[in-house]
Design a protein around this motif. Structure first.
Motif, PDB file in Angstrom:
ATOM      1  N   ASP A   1       0.857  -1.171   0.000  1.00  0.00           N
ATOM      2  CA  ASP A   1       0.000   0.000   0.000  1.00  0.00           C
ATOM      3  C   ASP A   1       0.906   1.238   0.000  1.00  0.00           C
ATOM      4  OD1 ASP A   1      -1.601   2.132   0.635  1.00  0.00           O
ATOM      5  OD2 ASP A   1      -2.605   1.166   2.335  1.00  0.00           O
ATOM      6  N   ALA A   2       0.754   2.063  -1.021  1.00  0.00           N
ATOM      7  CA  ALA A   2       1.640   3.229  -1.200  1.00  0.00           C
ATOM      8  C   ALA A   2       1.605   4.160   0.013  1.00  0.00           C
ATOM      9  CB  ALA A   2       1.243   3.988  -2.457  1.00  0.00           C
ATOM     10  N   LYS A   3       0.530   4.097   0.798  1.00  0.00           N
ATOM     11  CA  LYS A   3       0.403   5.019   1.947  1.00  0.00           C
ATOM     12  C   LYS A   3       1.087   4.464   3.204  1.00  0.00           C
ATOM     13  CE  LYS A   3      -4.253   6.305   0.855  1.00  0.00           C
ATOM     14  NZ  LYS A   3      -4.686   5.061   0.464  1.00  0.00           N
ATOM     15  N   ARG A   4       1.503   3.216   3.135  1.00  0.00           N
ATOM     16  CA  ARG A   4       2.064   2.590   4.337  1.00  0.00           C
ATOM     17  C   ARG A   4       3.481   3.047   4.613  1.00  0.00           C
ATOM     18  NH1 ARG A   4       0.564  -3.738   5.106  1.00  0.00           N
ATOM     19  NH2 ARG A   4       1.152  -3.579   7.270  1.00  0.00           N
ATOM     20  N   LYS A   5       3.817   3.048   5.893  1.00  0.00           N
ATOM     21  CA  LYS A   5       5.179   3.412   6.289  1.00  0.00           C
ATOM     22  C   LYS A   5       5.636   2.354   7.283  1.00  0.00           C
ATOM     23  CE  LYS A   5       7.813   7.314   7.852  1.00  0.00           C
ATOM     24  NZ  LYS A   5       7.883   8.642   8.369  1.00  0.00           N
TER      25      LYS A   5
ATOM     26  N   GLN B   1       6.680  -0.204  -4.400  1.00  0.00           N
ATOM     27  CA  GLN B   1       5.267   0.066  -4.117  1.00  0.00           C
ATOM     28  C   GLN B   1       5.006   0.945  -2.907  1.00  0.00           C
ATOM     29  OE1 GLN B   1       2.897  -0.932  -6.412  1.00  0.00           O
ATOM     30  NE2 GLN B   1       4.863  -1.335  -7.381  1.00  0.00           N
ATOM     31  N   GLU B   2       5.979   0.973  -1.977  1.00  0.00           N
ATOM     32  CA  GLU B   2       5.737   1.740  -0.754  1.00  0.00           C
ATOM     33  C   GLU B   2       6.890   2.729  -0.552  1.00  0.00           C
ATOM     34  OE1 GLU B   2       4.911  -0.807   2.612  1.00  0.00           O
ATOM     35  OE2 GLU B   2       3.265  -1.798   1.576  1.00  0.00           O
TER      36      GLU B   2
ATOM     37  N   GLU C   1       7.505   5.132   1.253  1.00  0.00           N
ATOM     38  CA  GLU C   1       7.928   5.551   2.598  1.00  0.00           C
ATOM     39  C   GLU C   1       8.400   4.399   3.476  1.00  0.00           C
ATOM     40  OE1 GLU C   1       6.361   9.164   4.275  1.00  0.00           O
ATOM     41  OE2 GLU C   1       4.450   8.553   3.367  1.00  0.00           O
ATOM     42  N   SER C   2       8.328   3.189   2.960  1.00  0.00           N
ATOM     43  CA  SER C   2       8.764   2.034   3.751  1.00  0.00           C
ATOM     44  C   SER C   2      10.244   1.750   3.500  1.00  0.00           C
ATOM     45  CB  SER C   2       7.942   0.799   3.377  1.00  0.00           C
ATOM     46  OG  SER C   2       6.606   0.972   3.770  1.00  0.00           O
TER      47      SER C   2
END
Ligand SMILES: Cc1cc2nc3c(=O)[nH]c(=O)nc-3n(C[C@H](O)[C@H](O)[C@H](O)COP(=O)(O)OP(=O)(O)OC[C@H]3O[C@@H](n4cnc5c(N)ncnc54)[C@H](O)[C@@H]3O)c2cc1C
Ligand code: FES
Length: 372
Positions: A125-129, A154-155, A157-158
């Motif tokens: 999920d692109a919004k996940r960190k 894909q993420e 911020e991860s």
């Protein structure tokens, strides 16, 4: 051959059984990764692409020494970044398939494979960190490669940290690729190599993963706190057990740790863990619901549910046949099933009634298993 039989449910009329999906995949390329590991790159089928998740495996099926052998190989490609499907195979001493493949398979040939399976996956999920901390040993790097590619792409911020254990410097698979990613995704991927036998000029870590080493390794990777961090491991049994104990000492709860096992534990293999050995000595009928059909299978005490079904020509899904890969997973809707090997299932899966037919024996006469 076991005493067993099956009959299609009286209720149904000559149903067509489709079984698991098989493909004949064309080998596009074979890459020599190290002296004992190759990557097999398969072309996607011309029509509909094979869908898969990072962390899943393909089951390769080949005629080895006159019989059909099937083995699971984790996909090292990512559905987000790679057009083709790829698996990496490391030779195992005396191993049937892991030696047959590099010795016989050539680019341009086709190989039978079963559809991707496995639960060692996560949604992106692109919004996940979040921070994934990966422990890999030897060929256990394969699912991690796919997961790393997916999370980096894909993420945004991860981040991911990889602790990668190998025998020696020459057995490190994907070393160059990992180096490149550390430059390309600076700050988002941290790779720490640990070698059993390190060369003189080795800058990294060497020796067995132990408490003191883990303290040092954890100082070198970002600390995002328990909430945002998940730990994944795949490698030799000893390495994973060790890492799990060490994480426990660092107060990391079991629910934060996910494992993929390639090989059955030595202890498990040594023990005669059949239902017969545990005193269960009765042939019982099991109902299997699969692919819209219902089958009745008689399972003798020395046989597993899967073996009894296969003996009767029922094309159920399976791969490792050792309770590791979950390809044969089903849910027991009623009755009691004993598993010779429980490692492949999580505690919550067991609590929900999931069973593995390849290591499962019925303990009651009312077992109904739904697969798929
Ligand atoms: C879910 C899953 C994913 C897998 N993914 C990969 C992968 O990406 N790459 C890969 O190379 N392998 C992978 N494996 C292991 C693979 O399926 C085979 O077990 C392995 O290649 C050995 O098969 P073989 O036919 O050569 O050996 P076999 O003839 O089956 O076994 C020979 C002997 O070697 C032992 N043995 C089997 N595997 C190992 C091992 N890994 N290390 C040490 N001893 C072993 C066996 O217990 C046996 O005693 C995976 C297994 C599972 C269950
Ligand atoms: S076939 Fe792999 S767990 Fe049953």
């Amino acid at each position: 051959m076991a005493f067993s039989f099956f009959k299609k449910s009286e209720k149904k009329e000559e149903p067509v059984h489709n079984g698991p999906h098989y493909y004949d995949l064309k080998v596009k390329n074979i890459v020599n990764e190290t002296k004992d590991a190759i990557t097999i790159v398969f072309e996607q089928p011309a029509g509909k692409k094979i869908q898969y998740k990072s962390g899943q495996f393909l089951t390769l099926i080949a005629p080895v020494q006159g019989k059909e052998v099937r083995r699971a190989y984790s996909l090292c490609s990512s559905p987000f970044t790679d057009d083709d499907l790829a698996v990496t195979v490391k030779r195992v001493e005396q191993g049937l398939m892991s030696n047959w493949l590099p010795d016989n398979l050539k680019a341009g040939q086709s190989l039978k494979v079963m559809e991707p399976m496995g639960q060692f996956t996560t949604e992106y999920d692109a919004k996940r960190k979040r921070h994934l901390v990966l422990f890999a040993g030897g060929s256990g790097i394969t699912p991690m490669m796919s997961i790393i590619k997916s999370i980096l792409s894909q993420e945004p911020e991860s981040i991911v940290s990889l602790i990668y254990c190998n025998r020696d410097i020459d057995s490190i698979i994907f070393r160059d690729e990992l180096d490149k990613w550390q430059t390309k995704y600076e700050g988002r991927i941290h790779v720490i190599h640990v070698l059993d036998n390190a060369p003189m000029n080795w800058q990294g870590y060497s020796g067995l993963l132990n408490h003191d080493m883990l303290v040092k390794l954890f100082e070198r990777i970002p600390n995002w706190g328990l909430e945002k961090t998940t730990y994944l491991m795949c490698g030799p049994e000893g390495m994973m057990k060790n890492a799990e104990v060490l994480l426990g000492e660092h107060k990391i709860p079991k629910e934060k740790i996910f494992k993929e096992s390639f090989v059955q534990g030595i202890l498990d293999k040594k023990e005669e863990k059949s239902a017969a050995a545990s005193g269960e000595a009765k042939t019982r009928e099991v109902t299997i619901r699969y692919d819209g059909q219902e089958y009745k299978v008689a399972v003798a005490p020395q046989d597993t549910i899967l073996q009894s079904a296969l003996d009767q020509g029922i094309d159920l899904p399976y791969s490792c046949q050792s309770g590791l890969c979950t390809a044969c997973r089903g849910k027991a809707l009623s009755g009691k099933v004993k598993l010779d090997e429980e490692e492949g299932l999580s505690q919550s899966e067991r609590a929900e009634g999931y069973v593995l037919t390849c290591v499962g024996h019925p303990l009651t006469d009312d077992v109904v298993i739904e697969i798929g």
